[in-house]
Scaffold this motif. Sequence first.
Motif, PDB file in Angstrom:
ATOM      1  N   SER A  13       0.817  -1.206   0.000  1.00  0.00           N
ATOM      2  CA  SER A  13       0.000   0.000   0.000  1.00  0.00           C
ATOM      3  C   SER A  13       0.849   1.253   0.000  1.00  0.00           C
ATOM      4  N   ALA A  14       0.435   2.232  -0.806  1.00  0.00           N
ATOM      5  CA  ALA A  14       1.099   3.536  -0.811  1.00  0.00           C
ATOM      6  C   ALA A  14       0.444   4.471   0.188  1.00  0.00           C
ATOM      7  N   VAL A  15      -0.587   3.968   0.886  1.00  0.00           N
ATOM      8  CA  VAL A  15      -1.366   4.812   1.796  1.00  0.00           C
ATOM      9  C   VAL A  15      -1.184   4.384   3.250  1.00  0.00           C
ATOM     10  N   THR A  16      -1.268   3.065   3.510  1.00  0.00           N
ATOM     11  CA  THR A  16      -1.217   2.559   4.887  1.00  0.00           C
ATOM     12  C   THR A  16       0.209   2.219   5.278  1.00  0.00           C
ATOM     13  N   GLY A  17       0.617   2.640   6.481  1.00  0.00           N
ATOM     14  CA  GLY A  17       1.987   2.427   6.921  1.00  0.00           C
ATOM     15  C   GLY A  17       2.192   1.242   7.847  1.00  0.00           C
ATOM     16  N   TYR A  18       1.120   0.739   8.479  1.00  0.00           N
ATOM     17  CA  TYR A  18       1.216  -0.374   9.436  1.00  0.00           C
ATOM     18  C   TYR A  18       2.256  -0.074  10.520  1.00  0.00           C
ATOM     19  N   ASP A  19       2.076   1.081  11.167  1.00  0.00           N
ATOM     20  CA  ASP A  19       3.043   1.539  12.155  1.00  0.00           C
ATOM     21  C   ASP A  19       3.186   0.582  13.328  1.00  0.00           C
ATOM     22  N   VAL A  20       2.067   0.031  13.822  1.00  0.00           N
ATOM     23  CA  VAL A  20       2.109  -0.866  14.987  1.00  0.00           C
ATOM     24  C   VAL A  20       2.896  -2.125  14.654  1.00  0.00           C
ATOM     25  N   PHE A  21       2.687  -2.654  13.459  1.00  0.00           N
ATOM     26  CA  PHE A  21       3.410  -3.846  13.005  1.00  0.00           C
ATOM     27  C   PHE A  21       4.913  -3.588  13.005  1.00  0.00           C
ATOM     28  N   ILE A  22       5.335  -2.469  12.425  1.00  0.00           N
ATOM     29  CA  ILE A  22       6.758  -2.142  12.343  1.00  0.00           C
ATOM     30  C   ILE A  22       7.353  -1.930  13.731  1.00  0.00           C
ATOM     31  N   ASN A  23       6.609  -1.235  14.585  1.00  0.00           N
ATOM     32  CA  ASN A  23       7.115  -0.947  15.923  1.00  0.00           C
ATOM     33  C   ASN A  23       7.235  -2.216  16.767  1.00  0.00           C
ATOM     34  N   ASN A  24       6.213  -3.081  16.718  1.00  0.00           N
ATOM     35  CA  ASN A  24       6.219  -4.284  17.552  1.00  0.00           C
ATOM     36  C   ASN A  24       7.224  -5.324  17.082  1.00  0.00           C
ATOM     37  N   LEU A  25       7.395  -5.447  15.759  1.00  0.00           N
ATOM     38  CA  LEU A  25       8.298  -6.483  15.254  1.00  0.00           C
ATOM     39  C   LEU A  25       9.748  -6.027  15.217  1.00  0.00           C
ATOM     40  N   PHE A  26       9.977  -4.745  14.936  1.00  0.00           N
ATOM     41  CA  PHE A  26      11.353  -4.288  14.723  1.00  0.00           C
ATOM     42  C   PHE A  26      11.782  -3.165  15.664  1.00  0.00           C
ATOM     43  N   ASN A  27      10.819  -2.511  16.300  1.00  0.00           N
ATOM     44  CA  ASN A  27      11.104  -1.400  17.214  1.00  0.00           C
ATOM     45  C   ASN A  27      11.952  -0.318  16.534  1.00  0.00           C
ATOM     46  N   VAL A  28      11.533   0.078  15.340  1.00  0.00           N
ATOM     47  CA  VAL A  28      12.192   1.164  14.608  1.00  0.00           C
ATOM     48  C   VAL A  28      11.135   2.193  14.222  1.00  0.00           C
ATOM     49  N   GLN A  29      11.589   3.337  13.779  1.00  0.00           N
ATOM     50  CA  GLN A  29      10.684   4.399  13.355  1.00  0.00           C
ATOM     51  C   GLN A  29       9.874   3.949  12.143  1.00  0.00           C
ATOM     52  N   PRO A  30       8.535   4.017  12.211  1.00  0.00           N
ATOM     53  CA  PRO A  30       7.711   3.597  11.063  1.00  0.00           C
ATOM     54  C   PRO A  30       8.016   4.428   9.820  1.00  0.00           C
ATOM     55  N   PHE A  31       7.760   3.827   8.651  1.00  0.00           N
ATOM     56  CA  PHE A  31       7.993   4.506   7.384  1.00  0.00           C
ATOM     57  C   PHE A  31       6.776   5.334   7.001  1.00  0.00           C
ATOM     58  N   MET A  32       7.047   6.474   6.383  1.00  0.00           N
ATOM     59  CA  MET A  32       5.957   7.299   5.877  1.00  0.00           C
ATOM     60  C   MET A  32       5.559   6.780   4.504  1.00  0.00           C
ATOM     61  N   PRO A  33       4.289   6.381   4.299  1.00  0.00           N
ATOM     62  CA  PRO A  33       3.869   5.881   2.983  1.00  0.00           C
ATOM     63  C   PRO A  33       4.125   6.901   1.879  1.00  0.00           C
ATOM     64  N   VAL A  34       4.275   6.402   0.656  1.00  0.00           N
ATOM     65  CA  VAL A  34       4.627   7.259  -0.484  1.00  0.00           C
ATOM     66  C   VAL A  34       3.630   8.400  -0.659  1.00  0.00           C
ATOM     67  N   ASN A  35       2.330   8.091  -0.624  1.00  0.00           N
ATOM     68  CA  ASN A  35       1.327   9.145  -0.803  1.00  0.00           C
ATOM     69  C   ASN A  35       1.429  10.205   0.287  1.00  0.00           C
ATOM     70  N   THR A  36       1.724   9.763   1.508  1.00  0.00           N
ATOM     71  CA  THR A  36       1.869  10.697   2.626  1.00  0.00           C
ATOM     72  C   THR A  36       3.098  11.565   2.442  1.00  0.00           C
ATOM     73  N   GLN A  37       4.205  10.975   1.938  1.00  0.00           N
ATOM     74  CA  GLN A  37       5.409  11.763   1.674  1.00  0.00           C
ATOM     75  C   GLN A  37       5.105  12.876   0.674  1.00  0.00           C
ATOM     76  N   ARG A  38       4.369  12.524  -0.369  1.00  0.00           N
ATOM     77  CA  ARG A  38       4.055  13.498  -1.422  1.00  0.00           C
ATOM     78  C   ARG A  38       3.162  14.617  -0.883  1.00  0.00           C
ATOM     79  N   ASP A  39       2.125  14.230  -0.139  1.00  0.00           N
ATOM     80  CA  ASP A  39       1.210  15.226   0.423  1.00  0.00           C
ATOM     81  C   ASP A  39       1.912  16.100   1.458  1.00  0.00           C
ATOM     82  N   THR A  40       2.811  15.480   2.243  1.00  0.00           N
ATOM     83  CA  THR A  40       3.543  16.236   3.260  1.00  0.00           C
ATOM     84  C   THR A  40       4.453  17.267   2.620  1.00  0.00           C
ATOM     85  N   PHE A  41       5.134  16.863   1.554  1.00  0.00           N
ATOM     86  CA  PHE A  41       6.021  17.795   0.850  1.00  0.00           C
ATOM     87  C   PHE A  41       5.232  18.974   0.290  1.00  0.00           C
ATOM     88  N   LYS A  42       4.087  18.673  -0.327  1.00  0.00           N
ATOM     89  CA  LYS A  42       3.253  19.745  -0.872  1.00  0.00           C
ATOM     90  C   LYS A  42       2.788  20.674   0.240  1.00  0.00           C
TER      91      LYS A  42
END
Length: 352
Positions: A211-240
């Motif tokens: 998904s370019a929209v959903t980041g699955y932050d809880v999954f990333i945090n619980n399995l790897f304990n690292v900073q979640p990734f910002m989805p591509v669509n969110t990166q684009r909207d954030t930059f704008k």
Amino acid sequence: MINKEVAELRRRFKQDRGNIHTIYGCYVNTRGEIITKFSEAVELMPLDEQEKYLGMLKKALGGSMGKTLNDIVFRTKQVMDSDEHKLLMQLRKTKLEDEELLDRFYQKIALSLELDVNYLILMAYDCYDVPYKSSDGEYQSDAGDTQHEYIICSVCPVKETNAVLHYDSAKEKFRDRGIDWVVYPPELGFMFPAFDDRRTNIYGALYYSRSAVTGYDVFINNLFNVQPFMPVNTQRDTFKGVLSDTLGVGCSASLVQDIHSEIHGIVTEHKEAKIPETLKITAKQVKRIITDCGVSEEKATEFEGKFTEAFGEDAEVPPQNLMNDRMLEYRSPDVVIKVNPQRQDLIRARTV
């Protein structure tokens, strides 16, 4: 990792190329309850089943770096002593054959995901005898001196189909097939450890998200304990958003065109140079781009601060994620205009 290293591993997911002997699986419902678990010997599967299982695992290495695939980097302290890294290492060391460890990991995933459908967790262990690669790019399988042992995981949605008519060839009639449950390509997955410079790197893993929209932050945090990734669509909207907030009325259509052209040029130059490493740019580099496009030093410095705040300290972002290099889009409350970046001359902005 780079795309070439990912592609090298993807080629292994063939019936005659890989070294995967067993597929492990766990079926989970929407409430996070485990319905069933299984392990299947690949050699005993019908060929078409082998192909489908291996294909689902292979898709967890699909897409490209910086978009569907992202490097997970563990801190030194994590590698030395952390529960999440220790569990991954134990799963790899036992080749997924320890049922208690595998159950713990299934439970960890089930507690970390909230999907609106049931899903299948597929896992496998592989040991890759890495062939030597000569300076001319040729592989020499008999000259390799290292192995890459890794585990791979795919989380695949399982969806209910509609009842349909199907052709029964034995009776030469159309019959009601009824409702069935079908496994779809993975929504997310990972490989551990990473395969950097064609060698095992226990300080890293490779994460996949379709998904370019959903980041699955809880999954990333619980399995790897690292900073979640910002989805591509969110990166684009954030930059704008950062650009618009910083420049206000100064964020004109012509300025956006110029910035898009600069970013597009950087991406094109990187592709033409055939540089294997994933192209990424920092806040300082983006600041330089907008300064070159005519933004004042004061506003550019303000932009750099907001960019860093939004994307994180020392963030490196693929430039193609900031603006769509295939389509330039203009939005107003009443109209949306999309144009090929090569034909920006078709767009003119006027104040009437």
